[in-house]
Each structure stands twice: as C-alpha cells, then as structure tokens.
Design an enzyme around this catalytic site. Structure first.
Site, PDB file in Angstrom:
ATOM      1  N   HIS A 179      34.714  45.048  37.623  1.00  0.00           N
ATOM      2  CA  HIS A 179      35.484  45.687  36.541  1.00  0.00           C
ATOM      3  C   HIS A 179      35.383  44.859  35.253  1.00  0.00           C
ATOM      4  O   HIS A 179      36.231  44.967  34.370  1.00  0.00           O
ATOM      5  CB  HIS A 179      36.944  45.810  37.000  1.00  0.00           C
ATOM      6  CG  HIS A 179      37.779  46.793  36.227  1.00  0.00           C
ATOM      7  ND1 HIS A 179      37.312  48.006  35.782  1.00  0.00           N
ATOM      8  CD2 HIS A 179      39.083  46.748  35.822  1.00  0.00           C
ATOM      9  CE1 HIS A 179      38.284  48.656  35.144  1.00  0.00           C
ATOM     10  NE2 HIS A 179      39.369  47.903  35.147  1.00  0.00           N
ATOM     11  N   HIS A 234      46.053  51.207  40.549  1.00  0.00           N
ATOM     12  CA  HIS A 234      45.972  49.805  40.119  1.00  0.00           C
ATOM     13  C   HIS A 234      46.823  48.965  41.059  1.00  0.00           C
ATOM     14  O   HIS A 234      48.020  49.228  41.194  1.00  0.00           O
ATOM     15  CB  HIS A 234      46.474  49.671  38.684  1.00  0.00           C
ATOM     16  CG  HIS A 234      45.665  50.470  37.697  1.00  0.00           C
ATOM     17  ND1 HIS A 234      45.859  51.820  37.512  1.00  0.00           N
ATOM     18  CD2 HIS A 234      44.641  50.114  36.878  1.00  0.00           C
ATOM     19  CE1 HIS A 234      44.994  52.258  36.604  1.00  0.00           C
ATOM     20  NE2 HIS A 234      44.242  51.246  36.207  1.00  0.00           N
ATOM     21  N   ASP A 272      42.145  49.166  40.690  1.00  0.00           N
ATOM     22  CA  ASP A 272      41.576  48.363  39.606  1.00  0.00           C
ATOM     23  C   ASP A 272      42.499  47.216  39.201  1.00  0.00           C
ATOM     24  O   ASP A 272      43.704  47.249  39.451  1.00  0.00           O
ATOM     25  CB  ASP A 272      41.388  49.228  38.354  1.00  0.00           C
ATOM     26  CG  ASP A 272      40.294  50.273  38.519  1.00  0.00           C
ATOM     27  OD1 ASP A 272      39.789  50.440  39.645  1.00  0.00           O
ATOM     28  OD2 ASP A 272      39.968  50.922  37.512  1.00  0.00           O
ATOM     29  N   ASP A 273      41.898  46.286  38.488  1.00  0.00           N
ATOM     30  CA  ASP A 273      42.588  45.265  37.673  1.00  0.00           C
ATOM     31  C   ASP A 273      43.163  44.083  38.457  1.00  0.00           C
ATOM     32  O   ASP A 273      43.681  43.148  37.863  1.00  0.00           O
ATOM     33  CB  ASP A 273      43.739  45.857  36.833  1.00  0.00           C
ATOM     34  CG  ASP A 273      43.260  46.847  35.783  1.00  0.00           C
ATOM     35  OD1 ASP A 273      42.038  47.008  35.655  1.00  0.00           O
ATOM     36  OD2 ASP A 273      44.108  47.457  35.117  1.00  0.00           O
TER      37      ASP A 273
HETATM   38 NI    NI Z   1      41.267  48.577  34.396  1.00  0.00          NI
END
Ligand code: NI
Length: 492
Positions: free
Chosen positions: A347, A441, A297-298
C-alpha cells in the site's frame, strides 16, 4: 526479534541505530562514511518494546481531500501519546478548515509520518514530518516532541533547553552558523528562537544539536531542508536536565551500535515458514463457489492482532495492504498475516497519493514498502492497492515494471468515517456479491468489531472468504493491470 528491556521500569531501548531512515541497515564495517552533521540517526522502531502505530485517514471515498496521518504510541509514554494524538487531531482540524471550499484541480493532500529521533531510558523523541499539498507543490514541515521517562512528561523541542535565555543563545549560534554556511540566501530575520520556530530539534550521533526548519521558514522555498548542527560542546551549557540526558543518550547508543555490529545477525528466516505455505495451498475455486475478498488497508495497527484472531476463528482468509512504515514498525504482525494464510499486498511506504507523484517517487515508495513486507514475510508482494484508490499511467507502468497488479475495490464499507460496527457490517453484507472486493481498514476498532458479524452473515448466504487472486482462479492476474472486482474482467 532482538528486543530487550534496558533497565527496570523503562523498556524503551534502541538496540541498533544506524543510517538516516526508518528501515535501518547496518553499514559495511569496512567503509566509514562521514555523516552529514545535520542528519539524525533514527532508531529502528522494531527494537523498541511496546511500540504500536496509530493512523488517521480520510479520502478513499468521495471526500474532497486526501489525509493520512500516522504516529507511534508507546506503552510506557502515556503523556507523549496524548501529545501526539492531540497534535494529529489539530493538524486534521486545521487542514479540513483550510480545504473547506474545494478548488478545481487535484485534491489537496496531507501526509504525516514519523521517525524516532531518540529512544533510550533517558529520552524519547518522535519527529513528525508533515507534507502538505494545497494549490502549489508540496511543502514540508517537521516537529519533534520529546518525552522524559524520569518525569513522565512530554515537551516540545524547546524543552531541551534550560529556559528562555538558553534558547535565545542557541538562536544566536544557529543564526551565525546558517549565515556562514548559506550566506545571504538565509533570511536571518526569520531565525527567531522561540518554541514555535525552534520546534524540531534532536541530537546527531556526535551529540551536536540539530535544529531543523520548515520549508520556506528561513529562506526561499527552493532551499528545501534547512538545518544547523550546533556542536555538542557549544550547546552543552544551554541544555536542560532532559536535554543533557538526551545528549548523553545518543552518544551511548552510537557506541552500542558499534558493539552490536560485531554480534551475530538477527536470526529467524520467515521464508522457511512451512505453515504459511500449507495454508496458502488451501484455495477455493470461485468458479464453483460464491466468493468475496475482504481487504484490510493501512495497518498493522493496535487492533490487527484481534482481527487475525477473528479471521482464524471464522476460518476466513483475507488480503492485507499494510503501509510500509507500519510494516517496518511491526513486522511480527505482518508475518502473522502471511503465516495464517492471508495474502499481504503493498500500500506504499507513507500513503502518499501515488497517482500524483513522478515515476521515480512511485517506484521508490513501492519498493521500500515491498522490502519492509518481504523482510517480514519472506515474500515480495505482487498486489498493490493504490492509496485513495488513485491510479495514473505512471503508477501502472511502475506496477508492470515491478510485476504487481493494481487492486481497488467495488464495495466500500465506509469504515473510515468512524461509524458504528453494526453499520459497517450492514454495508458490507448488503453490497456483497459474488466476486466482490470489499474495502476495510484494520486500523479502526469498529471495523475489527464488525468482522465476526460480517463473516457469520455472509457465510449464511453461502459465501467463502478468499484472497484477491483466488477470485480470478486459473485466469490469474496480470502485472500493471487494474482489478476492481472479481466478477468481471480487469478494467484495463
Ligand atoms: Ni489506505
């Protein structure tokens, strides 16, 4: 990618400047829309050489607060990078302090995102927009930092003015204008021209100086954004050397945009990427084999390229949930994800807690992020990972409406907490089970460093690495439903 170097030694350059937003769109040449004088033409970050993004985040686990801070980093502006990094750490420290004791009710949330208010060989400006939710609703503040490529220095917005007297005279002009436009709603006593209050200034396309105030700073909170545009000619005598160059810079950029719009559109259609199609065709039957889905993620961030190399070396597919703003800033890395056989999900645009937003805002966040991703990859994402794993009924409805499934996780590597690579790898390997969806992440160096070890150890246990939909095989995934693990049915 239409990136160019502008002049020797200084690579910062805005090629296309348009609109008031990050994903720049070129307006129809036939229609002239008069610009609102206080709106700033943000620079499309994909046109700037040597730009990457940094992220600080907290709250996917059991932390009492939701934090997401992103800011850009520019190869040729180390002093600015330092300033932005220090600012981000300071904001996190202050927010942690203010939320030390947890009150009942929804978690407090801090969200910081950014725009480039200028990027030319003359001046660079990063505008940080901070949203903070404590007890009452959201409150917003902006702050703009400037970088002088000639001096190699980063300054606050007041550095655009030639000293204290000039700042004081600007204060008089701003006060006069706001009182004229907004009348008695403005608390004139709050307009004090010092570096702390006049901390967000940038030029509009005409060279007028736009002075922005934080929510509730110079009037009641219900006024929302309060800003004044001081005419170019009035402000010119008050500017510092940097200020004068920055003012000239936006005017040059505005002229250049007009010329650019006559040129051919950017070439390269990622939808025609046959490599991507071929790789995606290689699927694993998770009814027959032990599978796990690694999810990241991210990003994309500074370590994402290295992670893609590792996944390629380890012949592993993964699922990425980039943030819309980051995907818009670095579409090349997002295309690479897709082209190398990974799946790219959504996301949200700025990592706001979507469970805490009204339907229209949720839809807007997912649509903007989805557009940034499909611009990069040619594919509209069909998976949504809700920021912080937070899901509410409105989010489910929007996901169903946009044809996307919601994906959380059942294995948390806790890589957000900044531990060692070996610990991140241990947690992933120990908790893995057939059908696991593992949360990581790609914005952390330690996470990326842990991946080769995770791949080797799990492969030793007989696991294959697949994208999330492969976990569900022929049963498939349904829009609007939430999936936490491949080993069971959807939760709802
Ligand atoms: Ni996140």
């Amino acid at each position: 990618m239409r990136k160019k170097r502008f002049s020797p030694g200084i690579a910062l350059l805005a090629l296309s400047v348009s609109g008031c937003g990050m994903a720049a769109t070129v307006p129809d040449r036939g229609i002239v829309v008069p610009a609102e004088p206080t709106s700033i033409d943000f620079v499309d970050p994909t046109t700037v050489v040597g730009l990457s993004t940094r992220t600080i985040t907290e709250g996917d686990g059991t932390s009492g607060r939701h934090v997401h801070i992103t800011y850009p980093e520019l190869d040729e502006a180390p002093a600015l990078n330092r300033t932005l990094r220090e600012r981000a750490r300071e904001q996190l420290r202050v927010f942690r302090e203010r939320t030390k004791t947890r009150a009942a009710g929804p978690r407090p949330e801090l969200n910081v995102n950014w725009q480039l208010a200028a990027a030319s060989p003359e001046a660079v400006a990063v505008r940080l927009r901070t949203g903070e939710k404590l007890k009452a609703g959201w409150e917003y503040a902006t702050r703009t930092y400037w970088f002088d490529p000639h001096e190699g220095k980063a300054v606050r917005s007041s550095g655009l003015l030639a000293g204290k007297d000039a700042l004081g005279r600007l204060g008089v002009l701003v006060k006069r204008q706001l009182l004229k436009e907004r009348g008695s709603q403005i608390a004139a006593g709050g307009i004090i021209a010092d570096g702390d209050r006049f901390d967000s200034m940038a030029f509009n396309r005409d060279g007028d100086l736009v002075v922005e105030f934080d929510d509730c700073q110079v009037g009641p909170c219900r006024l929302g954004r309060v800003a004044a545009a001081v005419p170019a000619d009035d402000v010119a005598p008050l500017l510092s050397g940097l200020g004068a160059r920055a003012q000239a810079g936006v005017r040059t950029a505005a002229l250049k945009t007009a010329e650019d719009m006559d040129g051919p559109p950017p070439t390269g259609d990622p939808a025609n990427n046959t490599e991507a199609v071929r790789n995606l065709a290689v699927t694993t039957d998770c009814a027959e084999t032990k599978c796990v889905a690694l999810t990241f993620d991210d990003g994309p961030g500074p370590y994402t390229g290295a992670l893609l190399d590792e996944l390629q070396d380890g012949r592993a597919r993964a699922t990425f949930f980039p943030l819309g703003t980051n995907a818009a800033a670095d579409p090349g890395l997002v295309l690479r994800m897709s082209a190398e056989g990974h799946l790219v999900g959504n996301h949200g645009w700025t990592h706001r807690n979507l469970a805490d937003l009204p339907t229209s805002k949720i839809a807007d966040s997912l649509r903007r992020a989805g557009n940034a991703i499909s611009t990069a990859t040619g594919r509209t994402p069909t998976l949504v990972r809700p920021p912080y794993g937070a899901v509410g009924p409105e989010l489910r409805a929007v996901a169903a409406d946009q044809g996307a499934s919601l994906v959380t996780w059942d294995v948390d590597t806790h890589d957000q907490k900044g531990g060692k690579s070996a610990d991140i790898a241990d947690r992933a390997v120990r908790a893995a089970h057939p059908g696991a969806i593992i949360l990581m992440h790609d914005i952390h160096r330690e996470t990326v460093d842990a991946v080769p070890d995770i791949l080797e150890r799990l492969r030793g246990k007989g696991y294959s690495f697949v994208t999330v939909p492969e976990l569900y095989g022929t049963a498939g995934m349904q829009a609007g439903r939430m999936y936490r693990s491949g080993s069971g049915q959807p939760l709802t």
